[in-house]
Design an enzyme around this catalytic site. Sequence first.
Site, short mmCIF file in Angstrom:
data_model
loop_
_atom_site.label_atom_id
_atom_site.label_comp_id
_atom_site.label_asym_id
_atom_site.label_seq_id
_atom_site.Cartn_x
_atom_site.Cartn_y
_atom_site.Cartn_z
N GLY A 99 0.81 -1.22 0.00
CA GLY A 99 0.00 0.00 0.00
C GLY A 99 0.84 1.26 0.00
O GLY A 99 2.03 1.25 -0.31
N CYS A 100 0.21 2.35 0.40
CA CYS A 100 0.75 3.69 0.16
C CYS A 100 1.96 4.07 1.01
O CYS A 100 2.64 5.03 0.69
CB CYS A 100 -0.35 4.73 0.34
SG CYS A 100 -1.66 4.63 -0.90
#
Length: 392
Positions: A166-167
């Site tokens: 993810g980010c």
Amino acid sequence: MAATMTVEEVRKAQRAEGPATVLAIGTATPANCVYQADYPDYYFKITKSDHMADLKEKFKRMCDKSQIRKRYMHLTEEILQDNPNMCAYMAPSLDARQDIVVVEVPKLGKAAAQKAIKEWGQPRSKITHLVFCTTSGVDMPGADYQLTKMLGLRPSVKRLMMYQQGCFAGGTVLRLAKDLAENNRGARVLVVCSEITAVTFRGPHEFDSLVGQALFGDGAAAVIVGADPDESVERPLFQLVSASQTILPDSEGAIDGHLREVGLTFHLLKDVPGLISKNIERALEDAFKPLGIDDWNSVFWIAHPGGPAILDMVEAKVNLNKERMRATRHVLSEYGNMSSACVLFIMDEMRKRSAEDGHTTTGEGMDWGVLFGFGPGLTVETVVLHSVPVTA
């Protein structure tokens, strides 16, 4: 008989002398560009959702407030017309999505890596390690293997494949590259983050927040990291001074992603910006206290642009001058949220803008800087950077 080395002597010989350093940066996007002003009409038309008038108005407001001007997407109108299940809200479509990303993720990563290798200027046979990160699709052997073949890297290159992070993972890859470079004398680590939204694109629904559809874009970024650079042939850009990861308190479930038959679904709580801003000062203090720094306007900033609300609330919390987030906001505006690749795009923008604006260092004229990754968990990656003098 010659005396054998001790374990301590072996370890000393294995380790680099100096800190890990970013030696080159490359970025790439798909050719297909979408403008945010036009996107709500396009999105509701291609997903056959124009009858959802109230939802479309809500989505338009979200896009207007996103501070994004344009994004790049591999998914074209033609691809979506050929894959109608990807346009539905919850239709089985994982096979179609996987078929796209397992090919396109390494391909986009290759484009970014080639630019980084060209800037570095050294033979690719000198690359000793490869770290590949994506939240887009899963396969075996992975995108790291595919990229090794595509670039013609040595079969003995030491690979690490990171899926579904993810980010925050733009910070993670730098933390790993730092440890690899500093613990393996002479190592040159190729780091690649490649993200394609084909796994997350879906039609609108009243139960969906639509935040991901309004913010996410495609992109790949690559950096080469090594310690003790040979400055006769290598040009340092940023030193990686320290790196840490933490899970924010009381943040469980704030950002979740689930890979299912319908693709990768994201669930975000409204209070994500609040949770991050509430904890940002502690992260800064933990990172910079050993350096005697407590003025957050005296360091350059590279922050994952999860969305404008996160940046606004972080700025307000630590009383940042608007120019500190200039490179970060520029990347959000021109590319959207590209997950793990974003912070490397921002690093690239910062060193280029620093040179263009006549600053003395790659960090907008400042010596010390911070790079933040925010993502599922909520997990925060904090990397302390040191800039280098700008050279012509």
